[in-house]
Design an enzyme around this catalytic site. Structure first.
Site, PDB file in Angstrom:
ATOM      1  N   CYS A  53       0.869  -1.175   0.000  1.00  0.00           N
ATOM      2  CA  CYS A  53       0.000   0.000   0.000  1.00  0.00           C
ATOM      3  C   CYS A  53       0.909   1.229   0.000  1.00  0.00           C
ATOM      4  O   CYS A  53       2.102   1.113  -0.269  1.00  0.00           O
ATOM      5  CB  CYS A  53      -0.975  -0.012   1.178  1.00  0.00           C
ATOM      6  SG  CYS A  53      -0.238   0.152   2.814  1.00  0.00           S
ATOM      7  N   ASN A  92       2.503   1.520   4.181  1.00  0.00           N
ATOM      8  CA  ASN A  92       2.777   0.266   4.879  1.00  0.00           C
ATOM      9  C   ASN A  92       2.454   0.382   6.370  1.00  0.00           C
ATOM     10  O   ASN A  92       3.131  -0.201   7.215  1.00  0.00           O
ATOM     11  CB  ASN A  92       4.231  -0.173   4.656  1.00  0.00           C
ATOM     12  CG  ASN A  92       4.525  -1.603   5.081  1.00  0.00           C
ATOM     13  OD1 ASN A  92       5.610  -1.891   5.561  1.00  0.00           O
ATOM     14  ND2 ASN A  92       3.597  -2.519   4.919  1.00  0.00           N
ATOM     15  N   CYS A 108      -1.255   0.620   7.293  1.00  0.00           N
ATOM     16  CA  CYS A 108      -2.648   0.208   7.505  1.00  0.00           C
ATOM     17  C   CYS A 108      -2.988  -1.040   6.687  1.00  0.00           C
ATOM     18  O   CYS A 108      -3.077  -2.141   7.214  1.00  0.00           O
ATOM     19  CB  CYS A 108      -3.617   1.335   7.146  1.00  0.00           C
ATOM     20  SG  CYS A 108      -3.555   2.754   8.260  1.00  0.00           S
ATOM     21  N   ARG A 109      -3.186  -0.850   5.397  1.00  0.00           N
ATOM     22  CA  ARG A 109      -3.736  -1.926   4.561  1.00  0.00           C
ATOM     23  C   ARG A 109      -2.783  -3.091   4.347  1.00  0.00           C
ATOM     24  O   ARG A 109      -3.161  -4.254   4.548  1.00  0.00           O
ATOM     25  CB  ARG A 109      -4.187  -1.360   3.211  1.00  0.00           C
ATOM     26  CG  ARG A 109      -5.299  -0.333   3.352  1.00  0.00           C
ATOM     27  CD  ARG A 109      -5.585   0.380   2.058  1.00  0.00           C
ATOM     28  NE  ARG A 109      -4.471   1.261   1.697  1.00  0.00           N
ATOM     29  CZ  ARG A 109      -4.373   1.910   0.541  1.00  0.00           C
ATOM     30  NH1 ARG A 109      -5.313   1.749  -0.372  1.00  0.00           N
ATOM     31  NH2 ARG A 109      -3.356   2.701   0.296  1.00  0.00           N
ATOM     32  N   SER A 110      -1.560  -2.812   3.911  1.00  0.00           N
ATOM     33  CA  SER A 110      -0.666  -3.931   3.590  1.00  0.00           C
ATOM     34  C   SER A 110      -0.219  -4.727   4.819  1.00  0.00           C
ATOM     35  O   SER A 110      -0.202  -5.962   4.768  1.00  0.00           O
ATOM     36  CB  SER A 110       0.515  -3.476   2.734  1.00  0.00           C
ATOM     37  OG  SER A 110       1.271  -2.476   3.363  1.00  0.00           O
ATOM     38  N   ASP A 115      -8.192   3.336   1.706  1.00  0.00           N
ATOM     39  CA  ASP A 115      -7.244   3.693   2.757  1.00  0.00           C
ATOM     40  C   ASP A 115      -8.022   4.209   3.961  1.00  0.00           C
ATOM     41  O   ASP A 115      -8.716   5.219   3.875  1.00  0.00           O
ATOM     42  CB  ASP A 115      -6.280   4.766   2.250  1.00  0.00           C
ATOM     43  CG  ASP A 115      -5.120   5.009   3.197  1.00  0.00           C
ATOM     44  OD1 ASP A 115      -5.198   4.601   4.379  1.00  0.00           O
ATOM     45  OD2 ASP A 115      -4.126   5.611   2.752  1.00  0.00           O
TER      46      ASP A 115
END
Length: 172
Positions: free
Chosen positions: A24, A27, A29-31, A142
């Site tokens: 993301c 690095n 939150c999402r990934s 996000d």
């Protein structure tokens, strides 16, 4: 899923271990959440020896930091511990990983631009390719500027997509 994605996933089943990198922007939150979710799914199937799972960001804003506190709190409520230290994706990741999964179109563009060779671009795919057909999303949003609902939405999307990814690779 397009033909090249299906072919890549078919070849991944033959790889031991299967090496997956989630990407993301920062690095935080999402990934790292996707990394934690897939690691949990793999552990539930007692399949850890067959997988290497990591995450990175296209930006260099948070290198060395733990994931966002809010994401860690929401993940912990689901039994997931996100202890990854943020890092930036590098060219060598294209040699190290079999599949590189971007969370949104911006991540995909940046990853394709970073790919050192044209064939490396084939390793790049969108997380949304693993959403169910009923999903109303075509990317992982996000949650950074969102409230609790945004983090819960992301975790829901990632749990479904990571399970689908695991099943597609493991069932070949």
């Amino acid at each position: 899923m397009n033909k090249s994605t299906i072919e890549l996933l078919g070849r991944l089943h033959e790889c031991h271990p299967v090496k997956v990198l989630f990407v993301c922007l920062g690095n935080i939150c999402r990934s790292p959440a996707a990394e934690g979710v897939l690691k949990d799914i793999v552990a539930q199937h007692h399949d850890e020896a067959n997988w290497i799972i990591d995450s990175a960001g296209t930006g260099d804003y948070h290198i060395g930091d733990l994931p966002d506190h809010r994401m860690r709190v929401h993940a912990r409520q689901r039994g997931l511990e996100l202890n990854h230290h943020c890092r930036q994706v590098k060219e060598y990741d294209f040699q190290k990983f079999d599949i590189i999964i971007g969370m949104d179109e911006s991540n995909m563009v940046n990853l394709r631009r970073l790919a050192p060779m044209p064939e490396d671009e084939k390793k790049v795919m969108a997380m949304s390719q693993f959403f169910s057909d009923t999903s109303r999303y075509d990317y992982v949003p996000d949650p950074y500027y969102e409230g609790a609902e945004g983090f819960e939405l992301v975790l829901n999307l990632l749990q479904e997509a990571c399970l689908n990814l695991y099943n597609k690779i493991s069932s070949k």
